[in-house]
Write a protein that holds these residues in place. Sequence first.
Motif, mmCIF file in Angstrom:
data_model
loop_
_atom_site.group_PDB
_atom_site.id
_atom_site.type_symbol
_atom_site.label_atom_id
_atom_site.label_comp_id
_atom_site.label_asym_id
_atom_site.label_seq_id
_atom_site.Cartn_x
_atom_site.Cartn_y
_atom_site.Cartn_z
ATOM 1 N N UNK A 90 0.916 -1.305 0.374
ATOM 2 C CA UNK A 90 -0.019 0.112 -0.065
ATOM 3 C C UNK A 90 1.061 1.029 0.239
ATOM 4 N N UNK A 91 0.635 2.124 -0.706
ATOM 5 C CA UNK A 91 1.265 3.603 -0.808
ATOM 6 C C UNK A 91 1.247 4.206 0.597
ATOM 7 N N UNK A 92 0.890 3.496 2.092
ATOM 8 C CA UNK A 92 0.290 5.180 2.505
ATOM 9 C C UNK A 92 1.705 3.988 3.411
ATOM 10 N N UNK A 93 1.458 2.606 3.079
ATOM 11 C CA UNK A 93 3.045 1.616 4.311
ATOM 12 C C UNK A 93 4.104 2.442 3.428
ATOM 13 N N UNK A 94 4.331 2.335 2.331
ATOM 14 C CA UNK A 94 5.442 2.766 1.562
ATOM 15 C C UNK A 94 5.892 4.372 2.114
ATOM 16 N N UNK A 95 5.178 5.492 2.300
ATOM 17 C CA UNK A 95 5.943 6.578 3.079
ATOM 18 C C UNK A 95 6.034 6.358 4.619
ATOM 19 N N UNK A 96 5.783 5.004 5.097
ATOM 20 C CA UNK A 96 5.561 5.009 6.481
ATOM 21 C C UNK A 96 7.677 4.646 7.088
ATOM 22 N N UNK A 97 7.327 3.654 5.649
ATOM 23 C CA UNK A 97 8.658 3.371 5.490
ATOM 24 C C UNK A 97 9.744 3.870 5.139
ATOM 25 N N UNK A 98 9.567 4.822 3.931
ATOM 26 C CA UNK A 98 10.667 5.440 3.475
ATOM 27 C C UNK A 98 10.299 6.836 4.856
ATOM 28 N N UNK A 99 9.489 7.033 5.873
ATOM 29 C CA UNK A 99 9.776 7.986 6.630
ATOM 30 C C UNK A 99 11.112 7.603 7.905
ATOM 31 N N UNK A 100 10.705 7.098 8.030
ATOM 32 C CA UNK A 100 11.476 5.573 8.898
ATOM 33 C C UNK A 100 12.871 5.356 8.199
ATOM 34 N N UNK A 101 12.804 5.220 7.477
ATOM 35 C CA UNK A 101 14.585 5.454 6.951
ATOM 36 C C UNK A 101 14.772 7.134 7.082
ATOM 37 N N UNK A 102 14.028 7.857 6.830
ATOM 38 C CA UNK A 102 14.681 9.177 6.654
ATOM 39 C C UNK A 102 14.970 9.539 8.613
#
Length: 109
Positions: A90-102
């Motif tokens: 899900x794109x929401x999940x992707x956004x969460x993963x990316x923000x955590x990575x940053x």
Amino acid sequence: GKFPLWLTPEQVVILPISEKFNEYAEQVKMYLKVHEIRAIVDDRNEKIGRKIRDNEMKRIPYMLIVGEKEAENGEVSVRKQGEGDKGTMKFEEFAKILNEEVQNMINKW
């Protein structure tokens, strides 16, 4: 060396597999933007293989490929620079993963 994610001008490029999905790609981009992720859409009228190759050259950390299945399910197919296919989510999940990575990168810096 590797460019830290949060320093690249674009973090994500969204690749619709045909122009039918440009609108969905724009929706995903707007969602990411709200979540402070810098994304662009490659809406050129090119074959998807060509779009992937061109964008790999640009060293944008993530590519999100969107077609019929993704648009129907609110998903994106994720490719990471240097690592290849990361599967569909899900794109929401992707956004969460990316923000955590940053966040992790900033904390380590």
